[in-house]
Every structure is written in C-alpha cells, then in structure tokens.
Design a protein around this motif. Structure first.
Motif, mmCIF file in Angstrom:
data_model
loop_
_atom_site.group_PDB
_atom_site.id
_atom_site.type_symbol
_atom_site.label_atom_id
_atom_site.label_comp_id
_atom_site.label_asym_id
_atom_site.label_seq_id
_atom_site.Cartn_x
_atom_site.Cartn_y
_atom_site.Cartn_z
ATOM 1 N N ARG A 111 0.809 -1.222 0.000
ATOM 2 C CA ARG A 111 0.000 0.000 0.000
ATOM 3 C C ARG A 111 0.843 1.273 0.000
ATOM 4 O O ARG A 111 0.369 2.316 -0.439
ATOM 5 C CB ARG A 111 -0.951 -0.021 1.196
ATOM 6 C CG ARG A 111 -0.277 0.007 2.554
ATOM 7 C CD ARG A 111 -1.262 -0.337 3.661
ATOM 8 N NE ARG A 111 -1.758 -1.685 3.499
ATOM 9 C CZ ARG A 111 -3.006 -2.076 3.755
ATOM 10 N NH1 ARG A 111 -3.886 -1.205 4.184
ATOM 11 N NH2 ARG A 111 -3.376 -3.319 3.587
ATOM 12 N N THR A 148 -7.027 3.257 4.158
ATOM 13 C CA THR A 148 -7.753 3.863 3.041
ATOM 14 C C THR A 148 -6.751 4.615 2.173
ATOM 15 O O THR A 148 -5.883 5.320 2.692
ATOM 16 C CB THR A 148 -8.831 4.837 3.533
ATOM 17 O OG1 THR A 148 -9.782 4.122 4.320
ATOM 18 C CG2 THR A 148 -9.553 5.486 2.363
ATOM 19 N N ALA A 174 -7.410 4.335 -5.199
ATOM 20 C CA ALA A 174 -6.884 3.324 -6.109
ATOM 21 C C ALA A 174 -6.023 3.981 -7.185
ATOM 22 O O ALA A 174 -6.220 5.141 -7.549
ATOM 23 C CB ALA A 174 -8.021 2.546 -6.745
ATOM 24 N N SER A 199 -4.577 3.450 -11.175
ATOM 25 C CA SER A 199 -4.766 2.681 -12.399
ATOM 26 C C SER A 199 -3.704 1.597 -12.471
ATOM 27 O O SER A 199 -2.516 1.858 -12.306
ATOM 28 C CB SER A 199 -4.656 3.604 -13.622
ATOM 29 O OG SER A 199 -4.787 2.865 -14.814
ATOM 30 N N ASP A 241 -2.004 -4.701 -3.079
ATOM 31 C CA ASP A 241 -2.271 -3.428 -2.425
ATOM 32 C C ASP A 241 -1.548 -2.254 -3.064
ATOM 33 O O ASP A 241 -1.874 -1.104 -2.771
ATOM 34 C CB ASP A 241 -1.881 -3.511 -0.946
ATOM 35 C CG ASP A 241 -2.953 -4.170 -0.090
ATOM 36 O OD1 ASP A 241 -4.045 -4.442 -0.616
ATOM 37 O OD2 ASP A 241 -2.692 -4.412 1.106
ATOM 38 N N ALA A 271 -1.884 -1.471 -6.059
ATOM 39 C CA ALA A 271 -2.870 -0.899 -6.972
ATOM 40 C C ALA A 271 -4.103 -0.411 -6.233
ATOM 41 O O ALA A 271 -4.582 0.697 -6.438
ATOM 42 C CB ALA A 271 -3.278 -1.933 -8.022
ATOM 43 N N ARG A 272 -4.644 -1.266 -5.370
ATOM 44 C CA ARG A 272 -5.883 -0.913 -4.671
ATOM 45 C C ARG A 272 -5.846 -1.540 -3.282
ATOM 46 O O ARG A 272 -5.722 -2.749 -3.130
ATOM 47 C CB ARG A 272 -7.102 -1.429 -5.447
ATOM 48 C CG ARG A 272 -8.426 -0.976 -4.859
ATOM 49 C CD ARG A 272 -9.589 -1.656 -5.566
ATOM 50 N NE ARG A 272 -9.787 -1.195 -6.935
ATOM 51 C CZ ARG A 272 -10.569 -0.185 -7.280
ATOM 52 N NH1 ARG A 272 -11.206 0.501 -6.360
ATOM 53 N NH2 ARG A 272 -10.712 0.152 -8.548
ATOM 54 N N TYR A 302 -7.190 -11.122 -3.660
ATOM 55 C CA TYR A 302 -6.878 -10.104 -4.660
ATOM 56 C C TYR A 302 -5.406 -10.137 -5.049
ATOM 57 O O TYR A 302 -5.059 -9.914 -6.212
ATOM 58 C CB TYR A 302 -7.233 -8.715 -4.135
ATOM 59 C CG TYR A 302 -8.706 -8.420 -4.101
ATOM 60 C CD1 TYR A 302 -9.503 -8.619 -5.223
ATOM 61 C CD2 TYR A 302 -9.308 -7.918 -2.954
ATOM 62 C CE1 TYR A 302 -10.851 -8.332 -5.203
ATOM 63 C CE2 TYR A 302 -10.663 -7.631 -2.926
ATOM 64 C CZ TYR A 302 -11.429 -7.839 -4.048
ATOM 65 O OH TYR A 302 -12.762 -7.562 -4.023
ATOM 66 N N GLU A 304 -9.920 -3.877 -12.982
ATOM 67 C CA GLU A 304 -11.112 -3.207 -12.456
ATOM 68 C C GLU A 304 -12.271 -4.193 -12.323
ATOM 69 O O GLU A 304 -13.003 -4.186 -11.330
ATOM 70 C CB GLU A 304 -11.496 -2.040 -13.364
ATOM 71 C CG GLU A 304 -12.656 -1.205 -12.869
ATOM 72 C CD GLU A 304 -12.332 -0.429 -11.597
ATOM 73 O OE1 GLU A 304 -13.277 -0.129 -10.842
ATOM 74 O OE2 GLU A 304 -11.157 -0.122 -11.374
ATOM 75 N N TYR A 343 -12.234 -6.443 -9.162
ATOM 76 C CA TYR A 343 -12.662 -5.868 -7.888
ATOM 77 C C TYR A 343 -14.139 -5.464 -7.888
ATOM 78 O O TYR A 343 -14.715 -5.277 -6.812
ATOM 79 C CB TYR A 343 -11.816 -4.633 -7.579
ATOM 80 C CG TYR A 343 -10.416 -4.944 -7.121
ATOM 81 C CD1 TYR A 343 -10.069 -4.878 -5.776
ATOM 82 C CD2 TYR A 343 -9.428 -5.304 -8.021
ATOM 83 C CE1 TYR A 343 -8.781 -5.155 -5.343
ATOM 84 C CE2 TYR A 343 -8.138 -5.586 -7.609
ATOM 85 C CZ TYR A 343 -7.823 -5.510 -6.266
ATOM 86 O OH TYR A 343 -6.550 -5.789 -5.852
ATOM 87 N N LEU A 357 -16.052 -4.522 -3.521
ATOM 88 C CA LEU A 357 -15.424 -3.541 -2.651
ATOM 89 C C LEU A 357 -16.374 -2.929 -1.637
ATOM 90 O O LEU A 357 -15.943 -2.209 -0.736
ATOM 91 C CB LEU A 357 -14.789 -2.431 -3.501
ATOM 92 C CG LEU A 357 -13.531 -2.862 -4.259
ATOM 93 C CD1 LEU A 357 -13.075 -1.759 -5.194
ATOM 94 C CD2 LEU A 357 -12.415 -3.226 -3.299
#
Length: 355
Positions: free
Chosen positions: A153, A245, A248, A250, A261, A263-264, A276, A309, A312, A316
């Motif tokens: 992240r 938090t 996200a 691309s 993490d 990416a998102r 994921y 995309e 997910y 979410l």
C-alpha cells in the motif's frame, strides 16, 4: 537483463513471478525483507484463492502446512449479543510467514531469480523508443522490459513513478499472534466494540490471529480491552499498519503493472486481501506474456487495467462496511440487529467476508 522485474515478494509478487517464470520469461523478484516474516493480515484464505493455488500446483502443499480450520463466523455486537453463521465449506487460517515463504519458494522452483533484503531505491523508465526499465536496488542495477509493483500500500515503485496518492490516515490497525484460548473452537470472530472492531481467527500451531482496527484516538482503549480479554501483557509486541484507506491507482501503465495493495488497498481483515493479491498477480503475468508475444504495449496495459477493475467490481462494498464499522461501530451493531431478523442478509455478508 530480464523480461520482467517484480518489486515485492508477497502473494501478489511471488505468484506473478512464478507464473512468469513458468512461461519462460526471465524473471527477477526483489524483496526488501528477509523471509520468513509476518505481515499485518487476517491470515485467512477464502475459497477464491484455491483455483489460483491449484494453477500454482500448491494447493496440497498449503493444506499440509500448520493451519487453523473454521466452519462458522460469529458476529458479536457492542451489546455482547452474538449471531453465528455456519459456513458451507470449512475454511482455513494460515500465518503469512508460512504462506508467503511457500509462494516465494515456488517462484524460485520455477526459475525466478530472487533477491531478499533488497530494496528498490531508484527507477529509470523506458523512453519512447522502447528501451528497458533500469532498476537500482542497494548496490545492484538491473534492466527489465516490464516492471511489476507488488510492494504494498505504500509502494516505493508507485512513489518513484509519481503515482502514489496521498493516504487518508483516519484508521490504524494492530495485529498479533497469541496462544489459542482452549475454548475458542472452530470459528472466526468479528467483534464490534465502541472503539472499533476486532477480528479473531485460529491459524494452527495452537495460535490465534488477533486484529484490532480503530481510529487513532480510540486505539489505546481498544488495545486495553484486548489485553484484558486475552490476558495480553502491556509490553506485548504488536505489528501495525496504515493507511487502511487510499485512492486506487490505475493498474496498467506503459510496461508497468500494479498488483495487490500497490494498486488498490483493501481491508486487511475481511478475507479479501490475499485473494486479490493472488488473482491480480496471475492477471499481470498474463498481460506481460501477451506483451512478450507481440501485443501492442499500450493495448496490453489498457486491457490489464480493465480486467483489474472487473476483478474488484461488486466486491469492494465490504471495505465500505468495515470502514463504517470503525467510524460508527454502533451502526455496525445496528446492522447485526437487523440481520437477526433477516438471516439472508447475514449469510450474504458472511459469504463476502470468507469468499
């Protein structure tokens, strides 16, 4: 010179490295830590993980590692009232030190070159003429046609590429392993507290994974509750992580693919993160192979972003529920009271947490 360099040796990076190496790509995996190591995580494998693990030929090797098995989920509201849902398929909890080590070993076995204790410090992207990425890590320099950011992240790769958005640090998480209480049973517990929420799951070897999520001003109170509930000494060591938090990113760029993490960011204690990671790692490997086989570089990146995309989409919402449970735990408990009279709602929620 490599076909692909991957920064980060967790489930996303190691699965991507294994699939790339198996396909004959010259694969480099760079991991900043030395394995085995633990991570802040709920340690749960949901059913979506198993198809990817079977394609990695690891499903049986995972099952023989020490692990906890659970056949029900219990929700405990602020008022102490419990709602339990029996799972149609028993699931397992496994420590990340064991799981991640196995995945990295698979990447090595299938031919990836792996460097541990090696942190990426600088990047030089390819120019428009189609040159390679230049990656500097410690005292080493590598070149690769494609680069995968699988470094979490707070991704160093995303930061060096100017892609890492500002984080929102309204919540923090603590996690640890404890001796499994003798009466805990074969269950997962998701417990709401006035200060936030706690996730509890057996992980084998007589241990319990304990997770706490709260806002900073209330974390001390939640930790004090956990210390009293589980007999934890005040000087006990906890792992921590933030942010929970972050916007996200691309996932596909020109010869750059973000996975897991990086990416998102998803909630670490809802059973979704490892799924994921594995799924996006495999997806990125497929995109890199398409590029190798003559696919247009920009088209491949766009296709990967779209596929990522879709991966997910429609799942979410559980992140939003978990976030609301911390910022307004009484709302989370109120949802449980509604579910008491609407069993289908609770079954649906449970399927999303362990799926």
């Amino acid at each position: 010179m490599f076909d692909v360099a991957i920064a980060g040796g967790g489930p996303a990076g190691s699965s991507c490295a294994a699939f790339c190496a198996k396909a004959g790509l010259r694969t480099l995996l760079l991991e900043r830590e030395s394995f085995p190591r633990e991570k802040v995580c709920g340690d749960c494998l949901n059913p979506g993980c198993w198809p990817v693990l079977r394609r990695l030929e690891l499903a049986e090797r995972v099952r023989i590692l020490p692990h906890g098995a659970f056949n029900r989920v219990e929700f405990i509201g602020i008022n102490g009232r419990t709602l339990a849902v029996t799972l149609s398929i028993a699931e397992i909890g496994i420590k990340r030190s064991l799981f991640d080590q196995l995945l990295m070993t698979r990447a090595r076995e299938w031919g990836a070159t792996v460097f541990e204790s090696t942190t990426v410090t600088a990047l030089s992207p390819p120019d428009n003429a189609g040159e390679n990425w230049t990656i500097t890590a410690a005292d080493k320099t590598f070149e690769a046609r494609a680069l995968v950011a699988a470094d979490g992240r707070n991704s160093t790769v995303a930061r060096l590429c100017g892609l890492l958005p500002r984080s929102e640090k309204e919540r923090i998480a603590l996690q640890t392993h404890l001796p499994l209480p003798p009466d805990f049973g074969d269950r997962i517990v998701l417990q709401f507290r006035p200060e936030g929420y706690s996730g509890q799951a057996p992980v084998g070897g007589g241990e319990l994974n304990l997770c706490l999520v709260s806002v900073p001003p209330k974390m001390a109170g939640l930790r004090k509750w956990a210390e009293a509930r589980f007999g934890i000494p005040p000087d006990h060591s906890w792992r921590t992580i933030t942010p929970l938090t972050r916007a996200a990113i691309s996932a596909g760029h020109r010869s750059l693919f973000l996975v897991g993490d990086a990416a998102r960011v998803v909630e670490p204690f809802t059973g979704e993160g490892i799924y994921y990671a594995l799924a996006s790692g495999e997806l990125a490997a497929g995109a890199i192979m398409s590029e190798r086989d003559g696919g247009n570089i920009d088209a491949v990146s766009a296709a990967y972003s779209a596929a990522h995309e879709r991966l997910y989409r429609r799942r979410l919402w559980i992140n939003r529920v978990a976030r609301s449970a911390v910022l307004s735990p009484r709302l989370g408990s109120a949802i449980l009271e509604v579910a008491r009279f609407q069993p289908a709602l609770l079954r649906f929620l449970t399927s999303k947490i362990v799926r």
